[in-house]
Design a protein around this motif. Structure first.
Motif, short mmCIF file in Angstrom:
data_model
loop_
_atom_site.label_atom_id
_atom_site.label_comp_id
_atom_site.label_asym_id
_atom_site.label_seq_id
_atom_site.Cartn_x
_atom_site.Cartn_y
_atom_site.Cartn_z
N GLN A 1 -11.17 5.78 -9.51
CA GLN A 1 -10.83 7.09 -10.07
C GLN A 1 -11.60 7.43 -11.34
O GLN A 1 -11.82 8.59 -11.65
N SER B 1 0.84 -1.20 0.00
CA SER B 1 0.00 0.00 0.00
C SER B 1 0.88 1.25 0.00
O SER B 1 1.85 1.34 0.74
N LYS C 1 -3.80 -2.01 -9.01
CA LYS C 1 -3.91 -0.83 -9.86
C LYS C 1 -5.32 -0.72 -10.44
O LYS C 1 -5.92 0.35 -10.41
N SER D 1 -7.83 0.46 -7.97
CA SER D 1 -7.81 1.90 -7.72
C SER D 1 -8.32 2.68 -8.93
O SER D 1 -8.92 3.74 -8.78
#
Lengths: 306, 326
Positions: free
Chosen positions: A266, A248, A259, A262
């Motif tokens: 986003q 992390s 990845k 995340s």
């Protein structure tokens, strides 16, 4: 069973057709989501947002731009400015040692517990078997502390700070640790059933334990090792929790799964890249799955406790 | 690209060093230990073979498990004892009530669906002539990570506002049949069930493959004899097939309960635990890495552990019984 069906014509006529219909209906429903994402990954951004993916059947129009952008980077999407290729490399770099090392360690332990008995070796085996009930969640905080701060009792340092947090070793090691109970249990079951005569003949010939291990145990255990290797490969490749915990904040070593997870958060408007990115991450396990299906099933069957 | 090669090269070098370094050290240790003789042979072999595994288990599982028990009675940075207050928080906090209810929903709903659907498919497939293609396709999601599955399903659940075309399959289908698409993942409690569908989608193939193997293992002569006696269709299933695979059915069910209890990736990727979808394992992660509260995180891990124990003990006993019967 199919033999029985032939003996009873009434049942065959009735149930095999309905059975096939039900199975195929569910199969098609099951496959549509993956297929939709797969098709979308080859459509341009404009197309993805203008029409649903099923429109390709009427207006086929495909591009490889998404794969290019997501692999090698895209000027317009800051989140994947450098592409996901480095993360794909990280996944491979994490997975190879995290599969090989625990298997070797577990095979050694399994051989010792099965063939080099000592007083209490059965108890040790049972204890390791029972350790499977400890969920890896129990280990996360203490392990993270061990990696960043070492182990101390009062002011006495027992284990110095390992300094492997944020390095690949900091992910290999937890994966190796968490694999142990299941790996030892499965390999022990297999190795314990190797023919006694063969082993004793080798000892008679003067081979020591290390030679027997290398030249008899390992070669004969390949089926069990392969089954577990595939299981462990998928476990490590598809893992998110261990990766998020031990990598992390370190983009440098994050695997593609972390990845992608995340990116999902986003992206308000990056479906074209997510679809391609997801397919790149799924491709490798799918190749393994389709080429080694039989081993794969065996690995899952035996690993169903984890 | 050059930049990429300059970072990838050293990374692969690390893999090479780790794997071959490890094997080289083993080779040296084996060589030295192999020279032991007389009464030292067995103890030396035991230490060399068992040592590494013991070290990994002690450092990775045994000691940490006890440490976590201690941490769960301490405050956020483990500096002072707080008694049972972390546990009290889990069982009395209004937000935590949602988490516990959701986790119970997961273990109450998901395992039944995956296992029953898996059984249905296994039974029906057994009557088909060509079962290998549907079997592979149904099993395929097992190879896909929960993160990948979440992206696949996020696309299915995608919602665009009223003035734009619906590109998500669910929204499009609802619109076609005359309904009103909505932002599915924000709509509680529906969203929790939408997340469960992902889990069911991944795990049904697993249940099917294992139950299918068990059905194939039912002796053909028993089935044949009862078919001659006039049992077929549902009766054959009810009195012959199901009793024969019942223990496997229970093992699969228990496996699914444990999987549903520990569910993390799907919730993390789809909603991050927001919009009323939070579960125990995700809350534990949030406590440790977002709130930086080790005490609460540890207590949540212990609760998870206590919930898993009875199911796994039951499952292990079953597996052992089944193995010894064969």
């Amino acid at each position: 069973m199919s033999k029985v069906a032939e003996h009873t014509p009434g049942r065959k006529l009735f149930s095999s057709k309905i059975a096939a219909l039900v199975v195929w209906t569910i199969t098609i429903i099951w496959t549509i989501p993956t297929f939709g994402l797969f098709v979308s990954s080859f459509r341009s951004k404009a197309d993805i947002y203008a029409t649903g993916w099923w429109h390709v059947f009427l207006h086929p129009h495909f591009t490889l731009a998404n794969y290019h952008d997501v692999l090698f980077g895209s000027q317009t999407q800051a989140a994947v400015a450098n592409g996901v290729l480095p993360y794909l490399v990280n996944s491979i770099v994490i997975t190879i040692p995290a599969v090989i090392i625990p298997i070797v360690v577990a095979t050694m332990a399994a051989y010792s517990l099965a063939w080099v008995k000592f007083k209490g070796s059965d108890f040790v085996f049972f204890f390791i078997f029972a350790l499977q009930i400890v969920p890896l969640q129990m280990s996360l905080i203490p392990l993270l502390q061990l990696f960043t701060g070492g182990a101390h009792i009062g002011s006495i340092t027992i284990i110095p700070k390992l300094g492997i947090a944020g390095h690949f070793a900091g992910i290999w090691l937890p994966h190796a640790m968490f694999a142990m109970p299941l790996a030892i249990y499965l390999l022990h079951n297999f190795i314990a059933s190797l023919p006694r005569d063969l082993m004793e003949a080798a000892y008679m010939d003067g081979a020591n334990h290390f030679k027997v291990f290398r030249q008899i145990v390992i070669p004969l255990s390949i089926p069990a090792i392969a089954a577990f290797a595939i299981f462990q490969f998928l476990w490590v490749w598809n893992d998110l929790l261990v990766a998020l915990t031990f990598a992390s904040g370190t983009e440098e070593i994050a695997p593609i799964n972390a990845k992608l997870a995340s990116l999902v958060g986003q992206f308000g408007s990056g479906w074209q890249l997510l679809t391609a990115g997801a397919f790149i991450s799924i491709a490798i396990p799918l190749i393994v799955f389709f080429s080694l299906q039989r081993f794969f099933v065996r690995g899952l069957l035996s690993g169903s406790v984890k | 690209m050059n930049n990429f090669l300059s970072t990838a090269g050293p990374k692969f070098a690390q893999v090479f060093i780790a794997v071959f370094g490890f094997l080289a050290i083993l080779a040296v240790v084996f060589w030295i230990a192999g020279r032991a003789n007389g009464r030292k042979v067995k103890p030396v072999a035991n230490i060399v073979f068992l040592g590494p595994a013991a070290l990994l288990l002690i450092l990775g599982l045994i000691v940490p498990a006890f440490q976590t028990i201690f941490f769960s009675f301490k405050g956020e940075d483990s500096s002072k004892w707080v008694g049972f207050s972390n546990y009290k928080w889990i069982f009395t906090d209004p937000d935590m009530r949602r988490v516990l209810v959701n986790t119970l929903l997961w273990i109450g709903v998901v395992p039944i669906f995956t296992t029953l659907l898996g059984l249905l498919l296994a039974v029906f497939m057994d009557r088909m002539k060509r079962e290998s293609l549907p079997k592979s396709l149904l099993f395929m999601p097992m190879a896909i990570s929960f993160v990948g599955a979440s992206i696949i399903w996020r696309f299915v659940y995608n919602y665009s506002n009223r003035y734009q075309p619906q590109v998500g399959l669910l929204s499009a289908v609802v619109k076609t049949v005359g309904g009103h698409p909505q932002n599915w993942l924000l709509d509680k409690p529906l969203n929790t069930f939408l997340l469960m569908i992902i889990f069911v989608w991944v795990q049904t193939g697993f249940a099917m493959v294992i139950l299918s193997a068990a059905i194939k293992a039912v002796p053909a002569d028993i089935v044949e004899a009862s078919a001659l006696d006039g049992a077929h269709g549902f009766r054959l299933f009810r009195f012959i097939t199901f009793p024969a695979v019942r223990s496997t059915f229970i093992v699969v069910l228990a496996t699914q309960v444990v999987g549903a209890l520990k569910i993390f990736d799907v919730v993390r990727t789809m909603t991050g635990g927001n919009f009323g979808t939070n579960v125990l394992a995700n809350e534990m992660y949030s406590q440790i890495f977002v709130q930086f509260n080790q005490g609460k995180g540890a207590a949540l891990a212990i609760v998870l552990f206590l919930l898993v124990i009875p199911v796994l003990l039951f499952n292990m006993r079953n597996l052992r019984l089944e193995r010894s019967e064969r």
